[in-house]
Enzyme design. Structure first.
Site, PDB file in Angstrom:
ATOM      1  CG  ASP A  11       7.508  24.274 -39.662  1.00  0.00           C
ATOM      2  OD1 ASP A  11       5.804  24.275 -38.818  1.00  0.00           O
ATOM      3  OD2 ASP A  11       8.489  24.413 -38.922  1.00  0.00           O
ATOM      4  CG  ASP A 106       8.566  27.246 -35.996  1.00  0.00           C
ATOM      5  OD1 ASP A 106       6.934  26.782 -35.566  1.00  0.00           O
ATOM      6  OD2 ASP A 106       9.142  26.168 -36.502  1.00  0.00           O
ATOM      7  CD  GLU A 107       3.570  25.809 -37.653  1.00  0.00           C
ATOM      8  OE1 GLU A 107       2.700  26.234 -38.901  1.00  0.00           O
ATOM      9  OE2 GLU A 107       3.136  26.035 -36.740  1.00  0.00           O
TER      10      GLU A 107
HETATM   11  P1  TTP Z   1       7.672  22.811 -34.854  1.00  0.00           P
HETATM   12  O1  TTP Z   1       7.814  23.287 -36.221  1.00  0.00           O
HETATM   13  O2  TTP Z   1       6.412  22.032 -35.403  1.00  0.00           O
HETATM   14  O3  TTP Z   1       9.292  21.852 -34.970  1.00  0.00           O
HETATM   15  P2  TTP Z   1      10.395  21.995 -34.915  1.00  0.00           P
HETATM   16  O4  TTP Z   1      11.109  22.869 -35.994  1.00  0.00           O
HETATM   17  O5  TTP Z   1      11.467  21.942 -34.190  1.00  0.00           O
HETATM   18  O6  TTP Z   1      10.948  21.036 -36.675  1.00  0.00           O
HETATM   19  P3  TTP Z   1      10.090  20.905 -37.589  1.00  0.00           P
HETATM   20  O7  TTP Z   1       8.949  21.784 -38.054  1.00  0.00           O
HETATM   21  O8  TTP Z   1      11.035  21.100 -39.109  1.00  0.00           O
HETATM   22  O9  TTP Z   1      10.044  19.471 -38.188  1.00  0.00           O
HETATM   23  O10 TTP Z   1       7.819  23.708 -33.236  1.00  0.00           O
HETATM   24  C1  TTP Z   1       8.346  24.655 -33.665  1.00  0.00           C
HETATM   25  C2  TTP Z   1       9.439  24.456 -32.048  1.00  0.00           C
HETATM   26  O11 TTP Z   1       7.541  24.797 -30.895  1.00  0.00           O
HETATM   27  C3  TTP Z   1       9.957  23.587 -32.044  1.00  0.00           C
HETATM   28  O12 TTP Z   1      11.166  23.813 -32.521  1.00  0.00           O
HETATM   29  C4  TTP Z   1      10.116  23.448 -30.366  1.00  0.00           C
HETATM   30  C5  TTP Z   1       8.621  23.951 -29.716  1.00  0.00           C
HETATM   31  N1  TTP Z   1       7.444  22.992 -29.499  1.00  0.00           N
HETATM   32  C6  TTP Z   1       7.502  22.161 -28.027  1.00  0.00           C
HETATM   33  O13 TTP Z   1       8.123  22.999 -27.246  1.00  0.00           O
HETATM   34  N2  TTP Z   1       6.931  21.141 -27.836  1.00  0.00           N
HETATM   35  C7  TTP Z   1       6.122  20.289 -28.668  1.00  0.00           C
HETATM   36  O14 TTP Z   1       5.582  19.603 -28.800  1.00  0.00           O
HETATM   37  C8  TTP Z   1       6.839  20.830 -30.722  1.00  0.00           C
HETATM   38  C9  TTP Z   1       5.011  20.326 -31.090  1.00  0.00           C
HETATM   39  C10 TTP Z   1       7.030  21.968 -30.588  1.00  0.00           C
HETATM   40 MG    MG Z   2       9.072  24.417 -37.361  1.00  0.00          MG
END
Ligand code: TTP
Ligand code: MG
Length: 362
Positions: A11, A106-107
């Site tokens: 992730d 992203d994951e």
């Molecule tokens: P996440 O992997 O949940 O968050 P992140 O990568 O920004 O942070 P981390 O993993 O380090 O905690 O989500 C991935 C992307 O998805 C995030 O960069 C932006 C998008 N996203 C949204 O647009 N709205 C949301 O509510 C969430 C949770 C994520």
């Molecule tokens: Mg993330």
């Protein structure tokens, strides 16, 4: 006995915000908020770790983020850049295995039990992948390594950013026992509240319940909770999972009755649905809005279009009308969701192009 699997969950860290900081050095080391306009009703998509210290998080109103940290830098999302980074990391995953199941841009889960490089240690593969991602994209990722998806997913979240957490065979049960249930993937705020009210605070508490009791309280999810309390999860990594629908929903921090605010939230959710569809080359014909009122009553309103779509604009063309067909506004709302279903795979979607649609059958 079945072979013990080697599963990795990767992730990216603060994904959108990290891409913005990479591409604009002035943003590095600073609180950066990616999302909508704090002066109107924008919503936070994500924020840099510097911004998280102020209590800012995804899905929060951008206005509230501004109040928490007025010197934060607010930027609009640039999906093209995020998609490119996503494409790059997926190419890296496929250097190791084709058993890659992306969950979003992203994951992803990887099953590296058998891998293209013949590497025995899944931890070593996770290390290599993190380094390759850094080299190729300039971004950091966190990894979880374990023998099933549930444990790998929870592990990847344990030591963010730039973390690597391993839960080896034999240690899953203990790992889960010490975990607060809010850290369990798939336990949302509502289930968390319900579990807490039953005195279930950790994995160890959850383990005291029989499968019958859990079924009674949590319906279909009961058996899953019973298993994960024991570190058991047999779900395979499914590379070409045939999805029936793509949906995103959010339980709001407090009940709202402002339609404008609901539409902002629905637009953010639609953006994420569109992103997933485009990332997978999928399109769908049916758009559904889901609303849960403050009294937990749930309604959905759908429309089916003649042509499959995959863009936030096309989804948002329909969402306001669908929302109007609910009592949202008249009644307070605690959850909002958007989904696109009736999916056509890429080839099939292309067949819906106007030219071919009018061809007679042979
Ligand atoms: P996440 O992997 O949940 O968050 P992140 O990568 O920004 O942070 P981390 O993993 O380090 O905690 O989500 C991935 C992307 O998805 C995030 O960069 C932006 C998008 N996203 C949204 O647009 N709205 C949301 O509510 C969430 C949770 C994520
Ligand atoms: Mg993330």
């Amino acid at each position: 006995m079945a072979q013990i699997r080697k599963i990795i969950h990767i992730d990216m860290d603060a994904f959108y915000a990290a891409v913005e900081q990479r591409d604009n050095p002035e943003l590095r080391g600073k609180p950066v908020v990616v999302g909508g306009d704090p002066n109107s009703r924008g919503v936070v998509s994500t924020c840099s770790y510097e911004a998280r210290k102020f209590g800012i998080h995804s899905a929060m109103a951008a206005r509230q983020a501004f109040l928490l940290c007025p010197h934060a830098i607010f930027v609009r999302p640039r999906f093209v850049a995020y998609k490119e980074a996503s494409r790059q990391i997926r190419a890296i995953f496929h250097e190791y295995t084709d058993l890659v199941e992306p969950l979003s841009l992203d994951e992803a889960f990887l099953d590296v039990t058998e891998n293209k490089k013949g590497i025995q240690s899944a931890t070593r593969i996770a290390c290599e992948i993190k380094n390759r991602i850094r080299q190729v994209t300039g971004l950091t990722a966190s990894a979880g390594v374990s023998y099933n998806k549930f444990l790998a997913k929870v592990a990847s979240d344990m030591d963010k950013p730039n973390g690597l957490t391993v839960v080896p065979p034999g240690q899953g049960e203990e790992f889960v026992a010490n975990l607060p249930i809010r850290k369990f993937h798939g336990v949302g705020t509502v289930t968390e509240g319900k579990m807490l009210s039953l005195g279930i605070k950790t994995g160890a508490d959850l383990k005291k319940w029989t499968v019958e009791e859990l079924n009674r309280h949590f319906g279909k999810a009961g058996a899953h909770y019973f298993n994960i309390a024991r570190g058991i999860d047999d779900r395979p990594v499914e590379p070409s999972r045939v999805r029936k629908s793509v949906g995103k929903e959010v339980t709001l921090g407090r009940d709202i009755s402002d339609i404008g605010q609901m539409l902002e939230i629905l637009e953010n959710l639609s953006g994420r649905v569109a992103e997933y569809l485009q990332g997978h080359g999928d399109k769908g014909c049916t758009i559904t809005v889901k609303v849960k009122y403050h009294d937990f009553r749930l309604v959905t309103r759908s429309i089916t279009l003649p042509e499959p779509i995959d863009s936030v604009g096309k989804i948002m063309d329909e969402v306001p009308e669908l929302l109007k067909k609910t009592d949202a506004g008249k009644r307070k709302v605690r959850l909002l969701g958007v989904s696109v279903s009736n999916l056509k795979e890429k080839e099939q979607a292309d067949r819906h192009s106007p030219i071919q649609r009018y061809l007679p059958f042979p």
